[in-house]
Scaffold this motif. Structure first.
Motif, PDB file in Angstrom:
ATOM      1  N   ILE A   1       0.831  -1.209   0.000  1.00 43.76           N
ATOM      2  CA  ILE A   1       0.000   0.000   0.000  1.00 43.76           C
ATOM      3  C   ILE A   1       0.866   1.259   0.000  1.00 43.76           C
ATOM      4  O   ILE A   1       0.540   2.257  -0.662  1.00 43.76           O
ATOM      5  CB  ILE A   1      -0.986   0.007   1.189  1.00 43.76           C
ATOM      6  CG1 ILE A   1      -2.052   1.089   0.971  1.00 43.76           C
ATOM      7  CG2 ILE A   1      -0.268   0.203   2.530  1.00 43.76           C
ATOM      8  CD1 ILE A   1      -3.226   0.986   1.921  1.00 43.76           C
ATOM      9  N   SER A   2       1.990   1.231   0.697  1.00 41.92           N
ATOM     10  CA  SER A   2       2.892   2.384   0.681  1.00 41.92           C
ATOM     11  C   SER A   2       3.514   2.540  -0.701  1.00 41.92           C
ATOM     12  O   SER A   2       3.639   3.658  -1.216  1.00 41.92           O
ATOM     13  CB  SER A   2       3.991   2.218   1.734  1.00 41.92           C
ATOM     14  OG  SER A   2       3.445   2.174   3.028  1.00 41.92           O
ATOM     15  N   ALA A   3       3.923   1.426  -1.299  1.00 47.09           N
ATOM     16  CA  ALA A   3       4.515   1.471  -2.635  1.00 47.09           C
ATOM     17  C   ALA A   3       3.537   2.092  -3.634  1.00 47.09           C
ATOM     18  O   ALA A   3       3.925   2.910  -4.479  1.00 47.09           O
ATOM     19  CB  ALA A   3       4.901   0.065  -3.080  1.00 47.09           C
ATOM     20  N   MET A   4       2.276   1.719  -3.541  1.00 46.40           N
ATOM     21  CA  MET A   4       1.290   2.234  -4.482  1.00 46.40           C
ATOM     22  C   MET A   4       0.909   3.688  -4.182  1.00 46.40           C
ATOM     23  O   MET A   4       0.961   4.547  -5.055  1.00 46.40           O
ATOM     24  CB  MET A   4       0.041   1.341  -4.466  1.00 46.40           C
ATOM     25  CG  MET A   4       0.281  -0.072  -4.979  1.00 46.40           C
ATOM     26  SD  MET A   4       0.710  -0.185  -6.754  1.00 46.40           S
ATOM     27  CE  MET A   4       2.514  -0.163  -6.692  1.00 46.40           C
ATOM     28  N   LEU A   5       0.548   3.979  -2.951  1.00 48.44           N
ATOM     29  CA  LEU A   5       0.038   5.310  -2.641  1.00 48.44           C
ATOM     30  C   LEU A   5       1.120   6.383  -2.631  1.00 48.44           C
ATOM     31  O   LEU A   5       0.846   7.554  -2.887  1.00 48.44           O
ATOM     32  CB  LEU A   5      -0.705   5.315  -1.301  1.00 48.44           C
ATOM     33  CG  LEU A   5      -2.211   5.004  -1.397  1.00 48.44           C
ATOM     34  CD1 LEU A   5      -2.461   3.605  -1.921  1.00 48.44           C
ATOM     35  CD2 LEU A   5      -2.893   5.178  -0.046  1.00 48.44           C
ATOM     36  N   PHE A   6       2.370   5.997  -2.333  1.00 56.37           N
ATOM     37  CA  PHE A   6       3.478   6.958  -2.371  1.00 56.37           C
ATOM     38  C   PHE A   6       4.112   7.017  -3.760  1.00 56.37           C
ATOM     39  O   PHE A   6       4.278   8.091  -4.338  1.00 56.37           O
ATOM     40  CB  PHE A   6       4.554   6.566  -1.356  1.00 56.37           C
ATOM     41  CG  PHE A   6       4.193   6.836   0.075  1.00 56.37           C
ATOM     42  CD1 PHE A   6       3.834   8.107   0.501  1.00 56.37           C
ATOM     43  CD2 PHE A   6       4.232   5.818   1.011  1.00 56.37           C
ATOM     44  CE1 PHE A   6       3.521   8.354   1.826  1.00 56.37           C
ATOM     45  CE2 PHE A   6       3.914   6.052   2.335  1.00 56.37           C
ATOM     46  CZ  PHE A   6       3.557   7.321   2.751  1.00 56.37           C
ATOM     47  N   ASN A   7       4.507   5.849  -4.273  1.00 57.92           N
ATOM     48  CA  ASN A   7       5.372   5.825  -5.446  1.00 57.92           C
ATOM     49  C   ASN A   7       4.654   5.999  -6.774  1.00 57.92           C
ATOM     50  O   ASN A   7       5.182   6.650  -7.678  1.00 57.92           O
ATOM     51  CB  ASN A   7       6.159   4.502  -5.476  1.00 57.92           C
ATOM     52  CG  ASN A   7       7.056   4.347  -4.275  1.00 57.92           C
ATOM     53  OD1 ASN A   7       7.323   5.311  -3.562  1.00 57.92           O
ATOM     54  ND2 ASN A   7       7.534   3.136  -4.033  1.00 57.92           N
TER      55      ASN A   7
ATOM     56  N   VAL B   1      13.772   5.829   7.761  1.00 57.93           N
ATOM     57  CA  VAL B   1      13.549   7.275   7.862  1.00 57.93           C
ATOM     58  C   VAL B   1      12.547   7.726   6.804  1.00 57.93           C
ATOM     59  O   VAL B   1      11.638   8.517   7.071  1.00 57.93           O
ATOM     60  CB  VAL B   1      14.882   8.035   7.707  1.00 57.93           C
ATOM     61  CG1 VAL B   1      14.647   9.539   7.664  1.00 57.93           C
ATOM     62  CG2 VAL B   1      15.829   7.682   8.846  1.00 57.93           C
ATOM     63  N   SER B   2      12.707   7.215   5.588  1.00 59.75           N
ATOM     64  CA  SER B   2      11.795   7.550   4.493  1.00 59.75           C
ATOM     65  C   SER B   2      10.352   7.226   4.866  1.00 59.75           C
ATOM     66  O   SER B   2       9.446   8.062   4.701  1.00 59.75           O
ATOM     67  CB  SER B   2      12.196   6.770   3.237  1.00 59.75           C
ATOM     68  OG  SER B   2      11.228   6.914   2.218  1.00 59.75           O
TER      69      SER B   2
ATOM     70  N   ILE C   1      11.674  14.108   2.924  1.00 61.39           N
ATOM     71  CA  ILE C   1      12.117  12.936   3.680  1.00 61.39           C
ATOM     72  C   ILE C   1      11.767  11.642   2.952  1.00 61.39           C
ATOM     73  O   ILE C   1      12.640  10.796   2.699  1.00 61.39           O
ATOM     74  CB  ILE C   1      11.507  12.930   5.095  1.00 61.39           C
ATOM     75  CG1 ILE C   1      11.972  14.171   5.868  1.00 61.39           C
ATOM     76  CG2 ILE C   1      11.915  11.662   5.842  1.00 61.39           C
ATOM     77  CD1 ILE C   1      11.413  14.259   7.276  1.00 61.39           C
ATOM     78  N   TYR C   2      10.492  11.443   2.609  1.00 60.79           N
ATOM     79  CA  TYR C   2      10.106  10.175   1.990  1.00 60.79           C
ATOM     80  C   TYR C   2      10.830   9.951   0.672  1.00 60.79           C
ATOM     81  O   TYR C   2      11.504   8.942   0.471  1.00 60.79           O
ATOM     82  CB  TYR C   2       8.597  10.093   1.761  1.00 60.79           C
ATOM     83  CG  TYR C   2       8.230   8.827   1.022  1.00 60.79           C
ATOM     84  CD1 TYR C   2       8.170   7.613   1.694  1.00 60.79           C
ATOM     85  CD2 TYR C   2       8.024   8.830  -0.360  1.00 60.79           C
ATOM     86  CE1 TYR C   2       7.889   6.432   1.019  1.00 60.79           C
ATOM     87  CE2 TYR C   2       7.753   7.654  -1.041  1.00 60.79           C
ATOM     88  CZ  TYR C   2       7.682   6.454  -0.354  1.00 60.79           C
ATOM     89  OH  TYR C   2       7.435   5.292  -1.034  1.00 60.79           O
ATOM     90  N   THR C   3      10.713  10.892  -0.255  1.00 60.46           N
ATOM     91  CA  THR C   3      11.233  10.664  -1.599  1.00 60.46           C
ATOM     92  C   THR C   3      12.755  10.682  -1.653  1.00 60.46           C
ATOM     93  O   THR C   3      13.382   9.783  -2.227  1.00 60.46           O
ATOM     94  CB  THR C   3      10.673  11.716  -2.575  1.00 60.46           C
ATOM     95  OG1 THR C   3       9.245  11.705  -2.504  1.00 60.46           O
ATOM     96  CG2 THR C   3      11.101  11.406  -4.004  1.00 60.46           C
ATOM     97  N   MET C   4      13.370  11.694  -1.055  1.00 56.36           N
ATOM     98  CA  MET C   4      14.826  11.819  -1.175  1.00 56.36           C
ATOM     99  C   MET C   4      15.570  10.700  -0.425  1.00 56.36           C
ATOM    100  O   MET C   4      16.568  10.185  -0.914  1.00 56.36           O
ATOM    101  CB  MET C   4      15.283  13.182  -0.658  1.00 56.36           C
ATOM    102  CG  MET C   4      14.799  14.330  -1.516  1.00 56.36           C
ATOM    103  SD  MET C   4      15.381  14.173  -3.230  1.00 56.36           S
ATOM    104  CE  MET C   4      13.935  14.733  -4.135  1.00 56.36           C
TER     105      MET C   4
END
Length: 523
Positions: free
Chosen positions: A52-58, A131-132, A402-405
């Motif tokens: 779910i994180s992979a889909m909703l974030f990435n 951290v991401s 934070i998340y992306t970088m």
């Protein structure tokens, strides 16, 4: 080649150098054996990838800034390359089990210098991944609480809370982590399946319908004006991060020779199928002309918009809750992997030996866990302070910065390590003349190397697009190189000043040492 049971701990010697050392005979603290079965290992690996994180974030970021309509093609390409990589990877895992994962395999295949460099950069990468995800969790938590209750809680409060709770849970035994990760994973899969069903059941957007054209991998080199294929492809590969750490749980699993290879392959293929289907549903949910603009709007999470439009408010609310549990579970999975790398290098004396201690009751690597918590807290606070004490702006600081970088920085190292590991698999099997099929231990590693190097090439070719979101992107390459040089420098320093410690780099295994010198190996 025979597996030998040594004394005192040495499995085989070659020209006076330790080939491998059995953890059970070395006197080091051990992780809890036979703690988790096949499904437990799968839960750990797949939840580390966090569907779910992979889909909703990435997917939104990849669509808005990278591969646009062809984001599903990026996931299809990554599925193929990572499945091929895994075939060779598990061939190595069948013959050698250890908590060190890549660190152990590369050390045995390509030497201690590259093994140590990969171990250090790999541990840093997984530390950054936690951290991401803390940033991602904090972003959605802050947004959701504002939406639900009108409470304007700074994202930093959620990030610190999650980091401390993860520390407590990982201090306890591994079975508790597996139960939490398993519950989170099942919930994630259900809500993503509902999303796919409501979008496909409605036939996609009224303007364009189901966008099967988005699966065309030949479009990845030219996804559209203002987009960067490297960014989207990189985020696709990032979506699997976690599966490759499954061999790190070999010492704690039941019947690891069968469980670890099966769990790794099942995880990669199942994730790939799910990712391709859900990313296809996402790009089909919006008109093609508006897709990039909608996907790139971090202030209005597009998955929530689509879920409410094609499903209902209840489903959207469920998704809002599950992205919190999913991103938290993902952060905890990365914490688990990082502490095992610290533990593996600590018990060998490569890092401070205190990191190799296990709790007398829970048998968890509790010192390594606490250490990782401190590192994560310092980095999260540093990002908040560095962005001008922007503790209220979750979209910019917690998500974009934070998340992306942190994710991209870590994936640069991880893809490079996976390519090096594929080469190690090839070299190790050639050196030991194992009867494995050349398709498995020669062709598959070569294809995996080419595919992962291609992804890294595309990222840096298009780094200017990513730098447009934040200047830190310009530092990703130099920091990655510095990390490798530090690891190599430390390895050569040990080789020159402490040969005994250098000989131990990546050599402590739980089972599977190969006797490469039968004439001199102990009986």
């Amino acid at each position: 080649m025979a597996t030998t049971k040594p004394d005192p701990g040495v499995a085989a010697r070659h020209e006076g150098t330790v080939e491998s050392v059995y953890a059970g005979d070395s006197g080091v603290d051990r992780l809890k054996p036979n703690a988790i079965g096949l499904w437990g290992v799968i839960f750990v690996g797949v939840t580390g990838a966090a569907p779910i994180s992979a889909m909703l974030f990435n997917v939104p970021f990849a669509t808005g800034f990278g591969t646009g309509l062809y984001t599903p093609a990026a996931f299809l390409f990554a599925t193929i390359i990572l499945t091929i990589f895994t075939i060779g990877y598990v061939a190595m895992a069948r013959k050698m089990r250890a908590a060190g994962g890549f660190y152990t395999f590369i050390s045995h295949g390509l030497g201690r210098e590259l093994g140590l460099a990969s171990g250090i950069t790999g541990a840093i990468a997984y530390s950054l991944f936690e951290v991401s995800l803390l940033g991602g969790f904090a972003y959605f938590a802050s947004t959701n609480f504002d939406d639900w209750f009108g409470w304007h809680i700074p994202w930093i409060a959620f990030a610190l809370f999650a980091a401390l709770l993860i520390s407590v849970l990982c201090y306890l035994h591994v079975e508790l982590s597996v139960k939490i990760l398993g519950a989170a994973l099942v919930s994630e899969i259900i809500i993503l399946a509902i999303f796919d069903l409501v979008v496909f059941g409605s036939g996609g957007s009224n303007a364009d319908g189901i966008q099967f054209e988005s699966l065309n991998m030949f479009k990845l080199g030219d996804p559209g004006p203002g987009l960067a294929a490297g960014v989207g492809l990189f985020l696709a590969f990032w979506s699997w991060v976690g599966f490759e750490a499954i061999p790190n749980y070999a010492e704690e699993s039941k019947n690891p020779k069968k469980i670890i290879p099966r769990a790794t392959l099942i995880s990669v293929v199942a994730l790939g199928i799910g990712y391709v289907i859900t990313s296809l549903a996402f790009v089909s949910a919006f008109p093609a002309n508006d897709l990039v603009k909608i996907a790139g709007d971090a202030n209005n999470p597009p998955f929530f918009l689509a879920m409410e439009q094609y499903g209902n408010v209840f489903f959207k609310d469920c998704m809002q809750v599950l992205i919190l549990t999913g991103s938290f579970a993902c952060a905890m999975a990365f914490h688990n992997v990082t502490m095992r790398y610290f533990y593996a290098m600590g018990r060998e004396g490569i890092l401070p030996r205190a990191l190799g201690k296990t709790h007398p009751h829970y048998k968890s690597a509790y010192v390594a866990s606490i250490t990782q918590t401190v590192i994560a807290l310092v980095l999260v606070l540093a990002w908040g302070v560095g962005s001008g004490f922007s503790f209220a702006d979750g979209a910019d600081t917690a998500y974009v910065r934070i998340y992306t970088m942190m994710a991209v920085q870590g994936v640069v190292w991880l893809l490079a390590i996976q390519a090096v590991c594929a080469l190690a698999v090839l070299v190790w099997h050639r050196r030991h003349k194992h009867p494995d099929s050349w398709l498995v231990v020669v062709l598959c590693p070569i294809i995996a190397i080419v595919g992962q190097v291609f992804a890294i090439y595309l990222l840096f070719k298009n780094i200017d697009v990513l730098a447009g979101t934040i200047g830190y992107a310009d530092l990703i390459g130099p920091i990655a190189i510095i990390g490798v040089l530090i690891g190599l420098g430390y390895a050569f320093y040990l080789k020159a000043t402490n040969r005994k410690k250098f000989d131990m780099v990546g050599r402590m295994i739980d089972e599977g040492a190969i006797d490469e010198a039968p004439a001199t190996a102990p009986a």
